[in-house]
Design a protein around this motif. Structure first.
Motif, PDB file in Angstrom:
ATOM      1  N   ARG A   3      -9.805   8.810 -15.487  1.00 15.42           N
ATOM      2  CA  ARG A   3      -8.842   8.645 -14.397  1.00 15.42           C
ATOM      3  C   ARG A   3      -7.578   7.934 -14.867  1.00 15.42           C
ATOM      4  O   ARG A   3      -6.785   7.452 -14.068  1.00 15.42           O
ATOM      5  CB  ARG A   3      -9.468   7.849 -13.258  1.00 15.42           C
ATOM      6  CG  ARG A   3     -10.663   8.485 -12.611  1.00 15.42           C
ATOM      7  CD  ARG A   3     -10.268   9.690 -11.782  1.00 15.42           C
ATOM      8  NE  ARG A   3     -10.960   9.716 -10.516  1.00 15.42           N
ATOM      9  CZ  ARG A   3     -12.237   9.993 -10.363  1.00 15.42           C
ATOM     10  NH1 ARG A   3     -12.978  10.269 -11.412  1.00 15.42           N
ATOM     11  NH2 ARG A   3     -12.783   9.989  -9.163  1.00 15.42           N
ATOM     12  N   PHE A  34     -16.308  10.938  -6.344  1.00 14.62           N
ATOM     13  CA  PHE A  34     -15.095  10.743  -5.554  1.00 14.62           C
ATOM     14  C   PHE A  34     -15.036   9.338  -4.969  1.00 14.62           C
ATOM     15  O   PHE A  34     -16.018   8.819  -4.447  1.00 14.62           O
ATOM     16  CB  PHE A  34     -15.045  11.769  -4.422  1.00 14.62           C
ATOM     17  CG  PHE A  34     -14.029  11.455  -3.375  1.00 14.62           C
ATOM     18  CD1 PHE A  34     -12.675  11.686  -3.606  1.00 14.62           C
ATOM     19  CD2 PHE A  34     -14.409  10.898  -2.161  1.00 14.62           C
ATOM     20  CE1 PHE A  34     -11.727  11.381  -2.643  1.00 14.62           C
ATOM     21  CE2 PHE A  34     -13.473  10.595  -1.195  1.00 14.62           C
ATOM     22  CZ  PHE A  34     -12.128  10.835  -1.436  1.00 14.62           C
ATOM     23  N   GLN A  35     -13.866   8.730  -5.080  1.00 11.42           N
ATOM     24  CA  GLN A  35     -13.628   7.443  -4.413  1.00 11.42           C
ATOM     25  C   GLN A  35     -12.336   7.565  -3.629  1.00 11.42           C
ATOM     26  O   GLN A  35     -11.306   7.934  -4.193  1.00 11.42           O
ATOM     27  CB  GLN A  35     -13.469   6.332  -5.452  1.00 11.42           C
ATOM     28  CG  GLN A  35     -14.737   5.931  -6.156  1.00 11.42           C
ATOM     29  CD  GLN A  35     -15.734   5.266  -5.235  1.00 11.42           C
ATOM     30  OE1 GLN A  35     -16.906   5.608  -5.263  1.00 11.42           O
ATOM     31  NE2 GLN A  35     -15.283   4.344  -4.400  1.00 11.42           N
ATOM     32  N   PRO A  36     -12.364   7.291  -2.347  1.00 14.45           N
ATOM     33  CA  PRO A  36     -11.140   7.415  -1.554  1.00 14.45           C
ATOM     34  C   PRO A  36     -10.061   6.483  -2.081  1.00 14.45           C
ATOM     35  O   PRO A  36     -10.350   5.376  -2.506  1.00 14.45           O
ATOM     36  CB  PRO A  36     -11.580   7.018  -0.150  1.00 14.45           C
ATOM     37  CG  PRO A  36     -12.826   6.225  -0.341  1.00 14.45           C
ATOM     38  CD  PRO A  36     -13.481   6.774  -1.564  1.00 14.45           C
ATOM     39  N   ASN A  37      -8.860   6.953  -2.076  1.00 11.85           N
ATOM     40  CA  ASN A  37      -7.744   6.145  -2.544  1.00 11.85           C
ATOM     41  C   ASN A  37      -7.521   4.947  -1.623  1.00 11.85           C
ATOM     42  O   ASN A  37      -7.222   5.089  -0.439  1.00 11.85           O
ATOM     43  CB  ASN A  37      -6.480   6.989  -2.600  1.00 11.85           C
ATOM     44  CG  ASN A  37      -5.315   6.212  -3.157  1.00 11.85           C
ATOM     45  OD1 ASN A  37      -4.812   5.312  -2.515  1.00 11.85           O
ATOM     46  ND2 ASN A  37      -4.905   6.549  -4.354  1.00 11.85           N
ATOM     47  N   ALA A  38      -7.674   3.765  -2.199  1.00  9.15           N
ATOM     48  CA  ALA A  38      -7.613   2.542  -1.407  1.00  9.15           C
ATOM     49  C   ALA A  38      -6.245   2.357  -0.759  1.00  9.15           C
ATOM     50  O   ALA A  38      -6.141   1.821   0.348  1.00  9.15           O
ATOM     51  CB  ALA A  38      -7.932   1.342  -2.289  1.00  9.15           C
ATOM     52  N   TYR A  39      -5.215   2.845  -1.422  1.00 13.15           N
ATOM     53  CA  TYR A  39      -3.873   2.602  -0.904  1.00 13.15           C
ATOM     54  C   TYR A  39      -3.538   3.541   0.248  1.00 13.15           C
ATOM     55  O   TYR A  39      -2.919   3.134   1.232  1.00 13.15           O
ATOM     56  CB  TYR A  39      -2.864   2.702  -2.038  1.00 13.15           C
ATOM     57  CG  TYR A  39      -2.920   1.472  -2.894  1.00 13.15           C
ATOM     58  CD1 TYR A  39      -1.967   0.475  -2.752  1.00 13.15           C
ATOM     59  CD2 TYR A  39      -3.968   1.262  -3.780  1.00 13.15           C
ATOM     60  CE1 TYR A  39      -2.031  -0.683  -3.494  1.00 13.15           C
ATOM     61  CE2 TYR A  39      -4.048   0.099  -4.528  1.00 13.15           C
ATOM     62  CZ  TYR A  39      -3.074  -0.862  -4.380  1.00 13.15           C
ATOM     63  OH  TYR A  39      -3.156  -2.016  -5.101  1.00 13.15           O
ATOM     64  N   ALA A  40      -3.959   4.773   0.126  1.00 15.66           N
ATOM     65  CA  ALA A  40      -3.741   5.700   1.234  1.00 15.66           C
ATOM     66  C   ALA A  40      -4.505   5.223   2.466  1.00 15.66           C
ATOM     67  O   ALA A  40      -3.988   5.207   3.581  1.00 15.66           O
ATOM     68  CB  ALA A  40      -4.209   7.090   0.840  1.00 15.66           C
ATOM     69  N   ILE A  75      -9.055  13.319  -8.205  1.00 14.89           N
ATOM     70  CA  ILE A  75      -9.986  13.836  -7.221  1.00 14.89           C
ATOM     71  C   ILE A  75      -9.687  13.254  -5.855  1.00 14.89           C
ATOM     72  O   ILE A  75      -9.879  12.076  -5.605  1.00 14.89           O
ATOM     73  CB  ILE A  75     -11.434  13.509  -7.617  1.00 14.89           C
ATOM     74  CG1 ILE A  75     -11.755  14.208  -8.932  1.00 14.89           C
ATOM     75  CG2 ILE A  75     -12.393  13.958  -6.521  1.00 14.89           C
ATOM     76  CD1 ILE A  75     -13.114  13.955  -9.428  1.00 14.89           C
ATOM     77  N   MET A 120      -3.273   8.573 -11.835  1.00 10.90           N
ATOM     78  CA  MET A 120      -4.391   7.925 -11.113  1.00 10.90           C
ATOM     79  C   MET A 120      -5.489   8.959 -10.861  1.00 10.90           C
ATOM     80  O   MET A 120      -5.580   9.979 -11.508  1.00 10.90           O
ATOM     81  CB  MET A 120      -3.870   7.355  -9.805  1.00 10.90           C
ATOM     82  CG  MET A 120      -4.763   6.286  -9.228  1.00 10.90           C
ATOM     83  SD  MET A 120      -3.799   4.969  -8.492  1.00 10.90           S
ATOM     84  CE  MET A 120      -2.576   4.679  -9.763  1.00 10.90           C
ATOM     85  N   SER A 121      -6.251   8.736  -9.874  1.00 12.69           N
ATOM     86  CA  SER A 121      -7.380   9.608  -9.569  1.00 12.69           C
ATOM     87  C   SER A 121      -6.919  11.004  -9.168  1.00 12.69           C
ATOM     88  O   SER A 121      -6.109  11.168  -8.274  1.00 12.69           O
ATOM     89  CB  SER A 121      -8.174   8.986  -8.418  1.00 12.69           C
ATOM     90  OG  SER A 121      -9.037   9.924  -7.850  1.00 12.69           O
ATOM     91  N   TYR A 142       0.815  -1.210   0.000  1.00 20.76           N
ATOM     92  CA  TYR A 142       0.000   0.000   0.000  1.00 20.76           C
ATOM     93  C   TYR A 142       0.846   1.257   0.000  1.00 20.76           C
ATOM     94  O   TYR A 142       0.532   2.240  -0.663  1.00 20.76           O
ATOM     95  CB  TYR A 142      -0.983  -0.039   1.168  1.00 20.76           C
ATOM     96  CG  TYR A 142      -2.118  -0.971   0.875  1.00 20.76           C
ATOM     97  CD1 TYR A 142      -3.346  -0.492   0.467  1.00 20.76           C
ATOM     98  CD2 TYR A 142      -1.947  -2.357   0.935  1.00 20.76           C
ATOM     99  CE1 TYR A 142      -4.371  -1.346   0.145  1.00 20.76           C
ATOM    100  CE2 TYR A 142      -2.964  -3.227   0.614  1.00 20.76           C
ATOM    101  CZ  TYR A 142      -4.175  -2.714   0.223  1.00 20.76           C
ATOM    102  OH  TYR A 142      -5.183  -3.555  -0.123  1.00 20.76           O
ATOM    103  N   LEU A 152       0.804   3.789  -3.047  1.00 18.42           N
ATOM    104  CA  LEU A 152       0.490   5.193  -2.789  1.00 18.42           C
ATOM    105  C   LEU A 152       1.563   6.093  -3.385  1.00 18.42           C
ATOM    106  O   LEU A 152       1.289   7.078  -4.053  1.00 18.42           O
ATOM    107  CB  LEU A 152       0.389   5.421  -1.286  1.00 18.42           C
ATOM    108  CG  LEU A 152       0.118   6.855  -0.861  1.00 18.42           C
ATOM    109  CD1 LEU A 152      -1.171   7.359  -1.476  1.00 18.42           C
ATOM    110  CD2 LEU A 152       0.050   6.942   0.655  1.00 18.42           C
ATOM    111  N   GLY A 182     -10.897   4.099  -7.043  1.00 17.33           N
ATOM    112  CA  GLY A 182     -10.048   4.423  -5.905  1.00 17.33           C
ATOM    113  C   GLY A 182      -8.607   4.017  -6.107  1.00 17.33           C
ATOM    114  O   GLY A 182      -7.839   3.985  -5.166  1.00 17.33           O
TER     115      GLY A 182
END
Lengths: 337, 337
Positions: free
Chosen positions: A141, B47-53, B4, B1-2, A52, A56, A115
């Motif tokens: 994206r 918006f989708q939260p970044n899965a890795y963060a 947003i 990547m994203s 992760y 990131l 995401g």
DNA sequence: TAAAAATTCGGAAACGATTGCACAGGAAAA
DNA sequence: TTTTCCTGTGCAATCGTTTCCGAATTTTTA
């Protein structure tokens, strides 16, 4: 989670985390001796970099997502298998998602992918006709999407299909040449490109051989196996029953077989059957089933290969229209003799 | 990547990222009005939260890994399907890995998982006998592991199995009661707990019915389908051929069927067959095959359910020994009449 | 021998989200 | 009016890695 981090290795070795990181990534600016020290300790402690943190920082995940409408179906299962083999060989992971033939479910999956879970996506659509807005989100994206089998009709991109029309044509022609007077076509959806092509091949065969074709012979079935079987049983029970069946999907071929057994109609004597299917044991059925097998495994590996090539090589534009056709294999057996 | 991110939302709304984060997570310390503003914009921008963060920060990923020896096998395929359905219902993702019956491959997968890719693992082992050191690594990293079907013998934990011995016993007894004089057992590996149990059930049936059992009737086959089939063909060709077959694995049952067709031996008149299998179309084979079906889907969902329960509830200790048995279903058909 | 260049490493800032803590401002209590 | 308390929000640290930018040391070049 993992307590062994780069920081931990660094302090054990009296080095900076940056140095350890570079050593593990075999950077040229690290001496061979420190590299050796670092890799040795890493191996001894079984260090694994946190996926992760890496994802990131690098903004890429080295994983590919694949979305199919029905994972249990041997066709899609084999596609996944083919894709996975290529991914594994190239250091990628593959995550398989099942949309259950449901566009809403498919949207949810796609939005979840936004995401940043994956670098790219391989898809076979739940419904090709529906708006492809959720797919455009992916493109926006910068997540490439390529399609196979049920490909997007309103979106450009790489599309892997098989020679559906030709295969269907060959299967139908085979039935007609064996002497069938009335062949029915069992399809799941004529709005899908796959369904349309197979249907077209069926019609084409009739035209080329100069056989009349009753429109009622083009049957659209649903996704409910029980219902399909009952409809077919009723049909086979009538005296006007067909003497040939071309099933455009595995589940329809099986439903036909079950209906024929139930009504005690002899295959191939009374009714000949040819089915699109990827089952491994068509030769063991009663009687052995004539099949048109899609190149599932190859299709999966071809998708993954092309996708990974596109991810590596910036010159390849995965969003431009390109169609790749991998031929199916027709294997006549007892059921259409 | 994203592009947003929470930061982007925050500056659009003149809020702090922390506020946005809390609003999206429905924290009680955010007013309803700001919550509404935030969620509305988030929805509008998709918006989708970044899965890795998220995964990095929270040290958990909301994903579960499942490792099986052979994904294409309908049994494992259905287990995956069952597990996935439960995961999805609980907001977890499932990543399926294939060890290809290879311990080394399995180790690689497990070590890869050490990088914090998953919160927990469901496994069916490539080889139960081998040292389980790679599995202990997982435990040390606080990644729970539970087992199904081929469970670890040298490691404690939750273990989901089926009543292999009893099922095998019932199938064998059925064959003997139908009049078989010489039944052979086809197994893949008697060192596996599954193989051992099925073998034991086979022997037990002979003992209880007072039938002599030639040790040569306990046959260990390999993973190569062609070779298996050839061995069986040779055996069926002899005059000393058996008159009953209990196949402890689907691929062995199919190999037997193919060998019997090749040697033109009639089922069930000359040889009766019962096979462990999860195929969906045993009723369509020639002749319809008597099956012992493992509860694949249920086993998968049971695993996932128990695992997720354990992840949520700290009181549950997933590393303590616990065996759960889900019974198989024996369905006699034409092949053993 | 001095300067330039190459080699090898460390410090610190990212990546995007969560979260403990601080701090305004207003309401309620004294 | 002052004090206390609560509500709503912002600041900044943090997760583990990579990577930009220097800095120190050594080697090469002039």
């Amino acid at each position: 989670m993992s307590e062994i981090t780069i920081k931990y290795l660094a302090q054990k070795l009296n080095l900076a985390t940056s140095t350890v990181s570079r050593a593990l990534n075999d950077s040229h600016e690290i001496s061979e001796t420190t590299k050796r020290k670092v890799t040795e300790l890493a191996k001894a402690l079984n260090f694994q970099p946190n996926a992760y943190a890496k994802g990131l920082r690098q903004q890429k995940t080295k994983t590919i997502g694949i979305i199919v409408p029905d994972r249990v179906n041997p066709f899609f299962n084999l596609v996944i298998e083919g894709a996975e083999s290529i991914c594994r060989a190239n250091g990628y992971s593959l995550i398989a998602y099942n949309s259950y033939e449901d566009v809403e479910q498919e949207k949810k999956i796609v939005y979840g992918l936004l995401g940043g879970k994956v670098d790219a996506v391989i898809m076979s659509l739940a419904d090709e006709e529906k708006e492809a807005q959720h797919l455009e989100w992916l493109r926006e994206r910068n997540i490439p999407v390529i399609f196979f089998d049920r490909v997007a009709q309103h979106l450009e991109g790489f599309k892997f299909t098989t020679n559906d029309q030709e295969s269907s044509y060959l299967g139908t022609k085979h039935l007609l040449e064996k002497g069938c007077k009335k062949v029915i076509y069992l399809g799941l959806s004529h709005t899908s490109s796959v369904g349309a092509a197979r249907r077209e091949g069926f019609i084409q065969a009739h035209q080329e051989l100069g056989k009349a074709l009753d429109p009622a012979c083009l049957m659209e079935m649903g996704h409910n196996d029980k219902e399909n079987q009952e409809i077919l049983e009723k049909m086979f029970f009538k005296l006007t029953r067909p003497d040939g069946v071309l099933a455009a999907a595995e589940k329809l071929g099986l439903a036909a077989y079950r209906a024929l057994i139930k009504t005690r109609i002899k295959v191939p004597d009374q009714v000949r059957v040819v089915s699109f299917t990827n089952m491994q044991m068509a030769d063991l059925l009663n009687p052995p089933l004539s099949t048109i097998a899609q190149p599932a495994f190859d299709m999966g590996s071809a998708c993954a290969l092309e996708l990974i090539k596109g991810l590596k090589d910036k010159k390849v534009d995965l969003s431009e229209e390109k169609r790749i056709i991998i031929p199916s294999v027709f294997t006549p057996r007892e059921s259409s003799r």
